[in-house]
Design a protein around this motif. Structure first.
Motif, PDB file in Angstrom:
ATOM      1  N   CYS A 195      21.604  22.462  24.298  1.00  0.00           N
ATOM      2  CA  CYS A 195      20.995  23.792  24.223  1.00  0.00           C
ATOM      3  C   CYS A 195      20.019  23.864  23.061  1.00  0.00           C
ATOM      4  CB  CYS A 195      22.082  24.860  24.056  1.00  0.00           C
ATOM      5  SG  CYS A 195      21.440  26.550  23.923  1.00  0.00           S
ATOM      6  N   VAL A 199      23.600  20.893  33.023  1.00  0.00           N
ATOM      7  CA  VAL A 199      24.299  22.124  32.655  1.00  0.00           C
ATOM      8  C   VAL A 199      25.245  22.543  33.777  1.00  0.00           C
ATOM      9  CG1 VAL A 199      24.010  24.595  32.247  1.00  0.00           C
ATOM     10  CG2 VAL A 199      22.544  22.964  31.054  1.00  0.00           C
ATOM     11  N   MET A 204      18.564  28.266  26.533  1.00  0.00           N
ATOM     12  CA  MET A 204      18.801  26.818  26.459  1.00  0.00           C
ATOM     13  C   MET A 204      17.507  26.025  26.359  1.00  0.00           C
ATOM     14  SD  MET A 204      21.920  26.037  29.066  1.00  0.00           S
ATOM     15  CE  MET A 204      23.612  26.445  28.622  1.00  0.00           C
TER      16      MET A 204
END
Length: 270
Positions: free
Chosen positions: A250, A36, A190
Motif C-alpha cells: 500500500c 490485493v 493504495m
C-alpha cells in the motif's frame, strides 16, 4: 478495528449456502490489484454471486444508497413484508404504491422520500419496458452485460454502482467490480488507481487488472476490509503499520502516520 467483522456464516450461508473459502495465491498475481484481491482471499469467504431476483436486487441496492446495511436491511424487509409475498409481482406492487406510505415503510433507510419516488418510477419503468419483474429478471440474466448496464443507467436514480450490483448479484456476471465508497477510497489510497479517479475511473482500473472470476469477490471482500481495517478516518496503519495485512503493498496515499492525519487521496494533488 471495526465491530462489524466477517461473520462465520456470511450472506452466502457459509458452505451450506454455497459459500467457499477463496483459494487465491498472491504469489501468482499479475498485477498489484490482483495481489490485493488474493490477499483478501486469505481473510474472507467468497459469497454467492448471481441467482438473486433482479428487481428485488435493484430495490435492495437503491435502498442502500447513501446509508449503511444496518439501516437499509430493516427497510428492505419492511418493504417486502408490505409489498411482496408469494405470487406477487413486486414491480407491479410498487408501481401502484402510495408514495407517502412507501416512504413511511422505508423510512429507516434514510432519504426515504427520494428513494420512495425512485422505487415507484423504477417499478413503472420495469412494467413499461418488460411487462413484469420476471421478464426484467430474464433480461438481466440473459442479455449482453453491457446492454444491461447501459439500459439501467438510462433510468433516473440508477447509477453505475447500482447497475453493477444488479449485474453481479442477480446476473452473476464475471468481470463486474462494483465501486462503492469503500472500493473508491481503498484502491486510490493504495495507489492502484489515480488519487483523483472518480468511481468510474477506479472501476476501469480494477476490471482491467483483476481477473473476471475474482471481481465479484474483490468487491465484497474490499467492502469488508474497508469496515475492518481501511476505514475512512482511522485506518489501522495509522497507529500500527503491522496491523494491516496490506501494509507492504500500500502506498498510503493521503495517510500520514507521523502527523496522525488522513485526507482524501485527491487532496494530495492540490
Amino acid at each position: 478495528m471495526s465491530d462489524d467483522p466477517e461473520p462465520t456464516m456470511n450472506i452466502s450461508g457459509g458452505r451450506e449456502g454455497g459459500g467457499a473459502a477463496a483459494e487465491f495465491d498472491p504469489a501468482t498475481a499479475d498485477t498489484r490489484a490482483e495481489r490485493v484481491v488474493d490477499r483478501l482471499g486469505e481473510l474472507y469467504w467468497q459469497k454467492t454471486y448471481g441467482g438473486q431476483d433482479a428487481f428485488t436486487c435493484l430495490v435492495r441496492t437503491i435502498l442502500s444508497q447513501n446509508t449503511s446495511d444496518k439501516a437499509s436491511q430493516p427497510a428492505h424487509d419492511a418493504l417486502l413484508e408490505r409489498y411482496g409475498g408469494n405470487n406477487v409481482d413486486l414491480a407491479g406492487s410498487l408501481a401502484s404504491a402510495e408514495q407517502s406510505i412507501l416512504a413511511e415503510t422505508i423510512s429507516g433507510a434514510g432519504l426515504y422520500n427520494q428513494k420512495s419516488e425512485t422505487l415507484i418510477d423504477t417499478a413503472e419503468w420495469v412494467l413499461e419496458e418488460f411487462g413484469s419483474a420476471a421478464a426484467f429478471d430474464a433480461f438481466v440474466k440473459d442479455e449482453d452485460p453491457e446492454t444491461v448496464r447501459e439500459t439501467l443507467l438510462e433510468v433516473r436514480g440508477i447509477g453505475p454502482k447500482t447497475a453493477d450490483c444488479v449485474l453481479l448479484f442477480a446476473g452473476g456476471r464475471g468481470g463486474v467490480f462494483p465501486v462503492d465508497t469503500h472500493v473508491h477510497r481503498i484502491y486510490r489510497r493504495m495507489g492502484i488507481a489515480p488519487p483523483n479517479a472518480d468511481h468510474e475511473g477506479v472501476r476501469a482500473v480494477l476490471e482491467r487488472d483483476v481477473p473476471a472470476a475474482k471481481c465479484g469477490f474483490g468487491h465484497t471482500a474490499t467492502i469488508q476490509f474497508g469496515r475492518e481495517y481501511c476505514t475512512a478516518r482511522k485506518p489501522a496503519c495509522l497507529e500500527d503499520p503491522d496491523a494491516c495485512p496490506m501494509a507492504d503493498i500500500c502506498d498510503q496515499v493521503g495517510v500520514y502516520p507521523a502527523t496522525d492525519e488522513v485526507i482524501d487521496p485527491a487532496e494530495t494533488l492540490e
